[in-house]
Design an enzyme around this catalytic site. Structure first.
Site, PDB file in Angstrom:
ATOM      1  N   SER A   1       0.721  -1.088   0.023  1.00 49.91           N
ATOM      2  CA  SER A   1       0.164   0.028  -0.066  1.00 49.91           C
ATOM      3  C   SER A   1       0.837   1.281  -0.007  1.00 49.91           C
ATOM      4  O   SER A   1       0.338   2.227  -0.507  1.00 49.91           O
ATOM      5  CB  SER A   1      -0.995  -0.033   1.195  1.00 49.91           C
TER       6      SER A   1
ATOM      7  N   ASP B   1      -1.662   7.421   9.867  1.00 50.78           N
ATOM      8  CA  ASP B   1      -2.235   6.448  10.713  1.00 50.78           C
ATOM      9  C   ASP B   1      -1.056   6.006  11.750  1.00 50.78           C
ATOM     10  O   ASP B   1      -1.484   4.985  12.519  1.00 50.78           O
ATOM     11  CB  ASP B   1      -3.269   5.375  10.039  1.00 50.78           C
TER      12      ASP B   1
ATOM     13  N   HIS C   1       1.162   4.248   7.324  1.00 50.56           N
ATOM     14  CA  HIS C   1       1.137   5.031   5.913  1.00 50.56           C
ATOM     15  C   HIS C   1       1.408   6.252   6.017  1.00 50.56           C
ATOM     16  O   HIS C   1       1.398   7.116   6.824  1.00 50.56           O
ATOM     17  CB  HIS C   1      -0.268   4.688   5.286  1.00 50.56           C
TER      18      HIS C   1
END
Length: 252
Positions: free
Chosen positions: A12, A202, A205
């Protein structure tokens, strides 16, 4: 008119690298290499190295020739604690990294157009445990800052081993972001983890400031290790428009 390419491969952290809100390094690289090379996003959110390996093999079969640089950033999901589905044991993670690089090198050797592929391994970033407790999907129960350090070190170990015989470089992004965040703290305490709130969304990320640090570090590595790959040293595939002076002289 085929363009050479730069491929971003990972989880991600890579998939989100073209996000407008996050100001990711993928978008920044694409802008830097406009008219010169295509920057391709091949990140898969939620994937660990076990799951990325078969995807890489599919990607290599389908990928057109002319890859200048692979930027591989994996390990953030592998570093989940044992018992969680994303966890990959450390030694298998190292072997997966080696398999990825080996597959890419084998593919590169088959490029008939003479393009030489380079590979940059990037270690996963540090985590902010307090942010994960607040924003993480499992409240941070699946992660440990110390374990993330071990997986980041594994990327460095593998990268340094492979660099002896191959055109591979490694970026210690984990250490870089840790140091960068520490310099922003007044009287940092070794007993208290450094906050990444300015660099992360967060606790894992990256946000705009985190991606900016990553983009600038990638730029620096390219300039130092592979100066022929800097944007200014790659030819434009489409030249700039004719000068006003020339247009007036020929059509005026």
């Amino acid at each position: 008119m085929p363009y050479p390419s730069i491929i971003l491969f990972g989880d991600s952290l890579t998939e989100q690298s073209f996000s407008l809100e996050r100001g990711g390094h993928g978008a920044a690289l694409s802008n830097a290499y406009a008219r010169r090379a295509d920057v391709l996003n091949r990140g898969l959110s939620g994937y660990n190295s076990d799951w990325l390996l078969p995807f890489l093999n599919q990607l290599l079969v389908a990928q057109p020739l002319g890859v200048l640089l692979w930027i591989i950033m994996v390990g953030a999901n592998d570093a989940c604690l044992p018992g969680f589905v994303h966890h990959v044991p450390l030694e298998r993670f190292k072997q997966n990294l080696k398999k990825m690089v080996s597959s890419i090198i084998q593919y590169s050797s088959q490029q008939s157009n003479g393009t030489k592929t380079r590979i940059l391994l990037v270690s996963p970033p540090p985590i902010d445990v307090e942010m994960l407790k607040q924003y993480g999907p499992r409240g941070g129960a699946d992660r440990s800052a110390e374990v993330m350090v071990a997986y980041a070190d594994a990327v460095l170990e593998v990268g340094q081993q492979l660099a002896k015989d191959h055109d591979v470089a490694v970026l210690d992004f984990h250490e870089l972001l840790s140091v960068t965040a520490t310099t922003q703290v007044v009287n940092p305490s070794a007993s208290r983890p450094v906050s990444l709130r300015e660099y992360s969304t967060d606790g894992l990320h990256l946000g705009p400031k985190g991606y900016k640090v990553l983009f600038e570090a990638i730029q620096d590595i390219i300039e130092r290790v592979w100066p022929d790959l800097t944007p200014e040293n790659l030819p434009m595939k489409v030249k700039p428009p004719l000068t006003i002076d020339y247009m007036f002289r020929t059509h005026g």
